[in-house]
Write a protein that holds these residues in place. Sequence first.
Motif, PDB file in Angstrom:
ATOM      1  N   ASP A 122       0.824  -1.213   0.000  1.00 49.03           N
ATOM      2  CA  ASP A 122       0.000   0.000   0.000  1.00 49.03           C
ATOM      3  C   ASP A 122       0.856   1.261   0.000  1.00 49.03           C
ATOM      4  O   ASP A 122       0.539   2.252  -0.682  1.00 49.03           O
ATOM      5  CB  ASP A 122      -0.930  -0.006   1.213  1.00 49.03           C
ATOM      6  N   GLN A 123       1.975   1.256   0.753  1.00 51.76           N
ATOM      7  CA  GLN A 123       2.801   2.460   0.848  1.00 51.76           C
ATOM      8  C   GLN A 123       3.463   2.762  -0.491  1.00 51.76           C
ATOM      9  O   GLN A 123       3.440   3.905  -0.973  1.00 51.76           O
ATOM     10  CB  GLN A 123       3.856   2.278   1.948  1.00 51.76           C
ATOM     11  N   ARG A 124       4.042   1.748  -1.129  1.00 50.23           N
ATOM     12  CA  ARG A 124       4.709   1.983  -2.405  1.00 50.23           C
ATOM     13  C   ARG A 124       3.711   2.190  -3.538  1.00 50.23           C
ATOM     14  O   ARG A 124       4.015   2.872  -4.519  1.00 50.23           O
ATOM     15  CB  ARG A 124       5.657   0.821  -2.710  1.00 50.23           C
ATOM     16  N   MET A 125       2.531   1.601  -3.370  1.00 54.49           N
ATOM     17  CA  MET A 125       1.480   1.897  -4.351  1.00 54.49           C
ATOM     18  C   MET A 125       1.135   3.378  -4.304  1.00 54.49           C
ATOM     19  O   MET A 125       0.990   4.056  -5.326  1.00 54.49           O
ATOM     20  CB  MET A 125       0.234   1.051  -4.057  1.00 54.49           C
ATOM     21  N   ALA A 126       0.991   3.907  -3.077  1.00 53.30           N
ATOM     22  CA  ALA A 126       0.684   5.326  -2.936  1.00 53.30           C
ATOM     23  C   ALA A 126       1.795   6.178  -3.527  1.00 53.30           C
ATOM     24  O   ALA A 126       1.539   7.184  -4.209  1.00 53.30           O
ATOM     25  CB  ALA A 126       0.460   5.657  -1.463  1.00 53.30           C
ATOM     26  N   ALA A 127       3.056   5.791  -3.292  1.00 54.38           N
ATOM     27  CA  ALA A 127       4.171   6.545  -3.858  1.00 54.38           C
ATOM     28  C   ALA A 127       4.144   6.507  -5.382  1.00 54.38           C
ATOM     29  O   ALA A 127       4.385   7.518  -6.052  1.00 54.38           O
ATOM     30  CB  ALA A 127       5.497   5.994  -3.328  1.00 54.38           C
ATOM     31  N   ALA A 128       3.841   5.325  -5.939  1.00 58.56           N
ATOM     32  CA  ALA A 128       3.775   5.207  -7.394  1.00 58.56           C
ATOM     33  C   ALA A 128       2.651   6.062  -7.960  1.00 58.56           C
ATOM     34  O   ALA A 128       2.810   6.737  -8.990  1.00 58.56           O
ATOM     35  CB  ALA A 128       3.594   3.742  -7.797  1.00 58.56           C
ATOM     36  N   LEU A 129       1.484   6.056  -7.301  1.00 59.41           N
ATOM     37  CA  LEU A 129       0.358   6.864  -7.783  1.00 59.41           C
ATOM     38  C   LEU A 129       0.678   8.345  -7.683  1.00 59.41           C
ATOM     39  O   LEU A 129       0.303   9.134  -8.570  1.00 59.41           O
ATOM     40  CB  LEU A 129      -0.897   6.509  -6.988  1.00 59.41           C
ATOM     41  N   ASP A 130       1.355   8.725  -6.611  1.00 58.18           N
ATOM     42  CA  ASP A 130       1.730  10.146  -6.484  1.00 58.18           C
ATOM     43  C   ASP A 130       2.668  10.551  -7.614  1.00 58.18           C
ATOM     44  O   ASP A 130       2.536  11.628  -8.205  1.00 58.18           O
ATOM     45  CB  ASP A 130       2.403  10.386  -5.133  1.00 58.18           C
ATOM     46  N   TYR A 131       3.631   9.695  -7.923  1.00 56.41           N
ATOM     47  CA  TYR A 131       4.566  10.028  -8.994  1.00 56.41           C
ATOM     48  C   TYR A 131       3.851  10.086 -10.349  1.00 56.41           C
ATOM     49  O   TYR A 131       4.056  11.022 -11.133  1.00 56.41           O
ATOM     50  CB  TYR A 131       5.698   9.009  -9.045  1.00 56.41           C
ATOM     51  N   LEU A 132       3.020   9.073 -10.614  1.00 53.83           N
ATOM     52  CA  LEU A 132       2.347   9.012 -11.918  1.00 53.83           C
ATOM     53  C   LEU A 132       1.409  10.188 -12.123  1.00 53.83           C
ATOM     54  O   LEU A 132       1.252  10.700 -13.235  1.00 53.83           O
ATOM     55  CB  LEU A 132       1.574   7.693 -12.050  1.00 53.83           C
ATOM     56  N   SER A 133       0.746  10.629 -11.036  1.00 53.70           N
ATOM     57  CA  SER A 133      -0.210  11.731 -11.179  1.00 53.70           C
ATOM     58  C   SER A 133       0.484  13.056 -11.451  1.00 53.70           C
ATOM     59  O   SER A 133      -0.173  14.024 -11.857  1.00 53.70           O
ATOM     60  CB  SER A 133      -1.047  11.828  -9.904  1.00 53.70           C
ATOM     61  N   THR A 134       1.802  13.103 -11.242  1.00 56.27           N
ATOM     62  CA  THR A 134       2.524  14.356 -11.461  1.00 56.27           C
ATOM     63  C   THR A 134       3.546  14.257 -12.584  1.00 56.27           C
ATOM     64  O   THR A 134       4.385  15.156 -12.740  1.00 56.27           O
ATOM     65  CB  THR A 134       3.262  14.755 -10.164  1.00 56.27           C
ATOM     66  N   CYS A 135       3.491  13.178 -13.377  1.00 53.33           N
ATOM     67  CA  CYS A 135       4.518  12.993 -14.405  1.00 53.33           C
ATOM     68  C   CYS A 135       4.249  13.809 -15.655  1.00 53.33           C
ATOM     69  O   CYS A 135       5.076  13.839 -16.567  1.00 53.33           O
ATOM     70  CB  CYS A 135       4.669  11.515 -14.757  1.00 53.33           C
ATOM     71  N   GLY A 136       3.093  14.425 -15.747  1.00 50.05           N
ATOM     72  CA  GLY A 136       2.814  15.294 -16.886  1.00 50.05           C
ATOM     73  C   GLY A 136       2.319  14.577 -18.124  1.00 50.05           C
ATOM     74  O   GLY A 136       2.241  15.179 -19.200  1.00 50.05           O
ATOM     75  N   ARG A 137       1.990  13.315 -18.038  1.00 48.73           N
ATOM     76  CA  ARG A 137       1.468  12.560 -19.180  1.00 48.73           C
ATOM     77  C   ARG A 137       0.039  12.109 -18.900  1.00 48.73           C
ATOM     78  O   ARG A 137      -0.380  12.018 -17.741  1.00 48.73           O
ATOM     79  CB  ARG A 137       2.313  11.310 -19.447  1.00 48.73           C
ATOM     80  N   GLN A 138      -0.663  11.825 -19.981  1.00 47.69           N
ATOM     81  CA  GLN A 138      -1.944  11.127 -19.830  1.00 47.69           C
ATOM     82  C   GLN A 138      -1.640   9.660 -19.543  1.00 47.69           C
ATOM     83  O   GLN A 138      -0.821   9.037 -20.218  1.00 47.69           O
ATOM     84  CB  GLN A 138      -2.803  11.227 -21.087  1.00 47.69           C
ATOM     85  N   ILE A 139      -2.290   9.126 -18.513  1.00 43.50           N
ATOM     86  CA  ILE A 139      -2.025   7.752 -18.085  1.00 43.50           C
ATOM     87  C   ILE A 139      -3.341   6.996 -18.035  1.00 43.50           C
ATOM     88  O   ILE A 139      -4.337   7.485 -17.483  1.00 43.50           O
ATOM     89  CB  ILE A 139      -1.344   7.723 -16.706  1.00 43.50           C
TER      90      ILE A 139
END
Length: 730
Positions: A689-706
């Motif tokens: 759960d912790q690393r999932m949250a970190a991954a989602l935080d990174y992906l939501s700010t990467c500047g791409r459509q995902i």
Amino acid sequence: MLLHRMSATFGKLTDQTLELSDGLNLICAPNEAGKSTWCAFLSTMLYGFPARERGPLADKNRFTPWSGAAMRGSIECRCGGRELLVTRDTARASSPLGRFSAVYAGTADEVPGLTASSCGEELLGVPREVFERSALIRQAGMAVGQDAELERRIASLITTGEEDTSYTESCDRLKKQLNRRRYNKNGLIPDTEAVLRVREGELAQLRALTEALQDQLQRLKELDHRCKSLKEKIALCRSWEEAEAQTALRLQQEEAQAAQRRAELLRSRLEEERIPTMEEIARLRAAIVNLGTVRKSVEKAREDRDNAQRALYKAEVAVNNSPFAGQSPESARKTAASVPALRPRAWWFPVLLFLVGAGGTFLLSQGTYPLWAGGMAGCTGLLLGLLAVFRRQRSDLKKRTAFLEMYQASSPEALAEAADTYIKLYMAWERSQEEAAARSAAAEALYASLTTNEQAILIEIRRFRPAAFDLTAADDALRECVGRRREASEAETQAREAALRCQFAQAGLESAPSGQELPPRPQESPEELKRLLEAAQGEMAAVRSQADQLQGRLSAIGDEDTLRASVDTLRAALSGLQQEYDAIAMAMDALSSANTTLQNRFSPELGRRAAQIFSALTGGRYCKIALDRSFGASAQAGEDPIARDVRLLSQGTADQLYLAVRLAICDLLLPPEKEVPLILDDALVTFDDQRMAAALDYLSTCGRQILMFTCQSREADYLRTKGLAHIQSI
């Protein structure tokens, strides 16, 4: 490129649509809802089906619509500041998605330069191989594989920017040159060349079959897991059915008791009213039916009696009309024989009178009369004698004629024939009398039997139906008794069946209700689950059969070590060509060294970017990543001086490492002006759960459509609290 909407009839998807927004799009769906199908659909819409794929596992066969409809799809997107509509559909069954169209949204204007083969590269700026090894991230394919197109892309970043050079392709060309010199058509050792080619082909086939066998075994493992899951669901359905069966059993027991009471009530009424049994009813009804047969026999006997009386009357009239009427056959025969006879003519009598007259006259006259007087006397006597003879004959003829006229016969022969006819008529009359008497006696006997049996039946029926005074009423009474008996029998049958149902239901219950609350009931019905289980088991059997066939083919080819030894022996026999071989080998070494140099220039940058992302995903636990030329990775923790190979990491950490490498490749290789979207298919399933949250935080700010597809709910729960994504369920 920014995706707005995708519509698909593809694989299990039938006229389904995904609405997308910019930024992070989270698509939640359970297993087998079509997540991987959507990913394959997007790749196929951009690049088409892989041209080299063949067989039933090719994408164009795997994703044939389950509904039987034609394969089709569309993508609405924005690219280069213009809104586009890209569609593919099927014009011919042999070429799915073979018809391509790309127009500006809201118009019929075609986008120039955008074709079915160039669509993906024009919109994303990279070929299929680069896209699938960078922006398309699947759970089962997180690791980055080596590919010629990816190598070209990397080389273009390191050197001049040209993308027409690939180490793998150059190496392949050198290897082909090496093989060509080793197997020159002018061949110094053609026999060895032919054998070596066969052995190398067998070795390649062996490896291909080994890989295919591993794929089949992996598929068997997946199907076995699915079968176990389906069996657990079926067991849960059975638990629900067991609980429902308890309730149904109570209702059935109440119904059985009611049916038993009704059967006992009907049975007691039958006994009180002395209703006969079905055997007695059948016997009486058969007797009534037999009476009808007897009645017909009586009518037939009476008709035969009347016919016999008429025949007797005709015979009697024929006898009475005969001239011998009243006589017996013997008397008629005697009468016919007693016709008066005609006496013969006595010619001697006139002669005698002639002699007497002539002689007497002569004697008496003694000569007194003349001689002629005696002659006259003799002639007179002759005439008198003749007259007497004729008179006697005439008298006889009159008697005979009168006798014959009395019997209306013209001659004694006709009288005899008439007598014979009378005898025959008389005998026929006697036979008619006997026949009439017999027919009359038979008719009377049948009528007496009919009357006796009818009375006996009515007496027996009036024992339980006093009002039955004729056969119609008796038959109606028997029909009513049959209905009553059937009603009672049906009630007893229903009672027995209800009791048996209760017994079967009670026997089918494995245990008494436990009272514990059951888990939620599966959405699928037991029949659907069984059908899915049978389908999975059938697929397992088919896959197992294919694996067995592959195993058999492997056994038929032989051992890999033996084949390799044979190839090495053949190559050793070609030592005469070693000089050319060494020259080409040196060229290949030089190429490899150059490629290593390029990789050493590229890997640090890729490793640095991947390490930044990996550190963000792991909360700063890992700070360094090292990549080799085949994208083999190792990671180093902040306090650990030794880099750990990815195979030594946990599955979740390995997936996070490869995700970081993938995202770093996207940042370094994908053209920024194309804004290539990222597609993730259950990529975070092994993350905690912790690393999932970190991954989602990174992906939501990467500047791409995902586009993130997931079968779990935790990503949606986390993103809802952050408000970082567009969330939808399918």
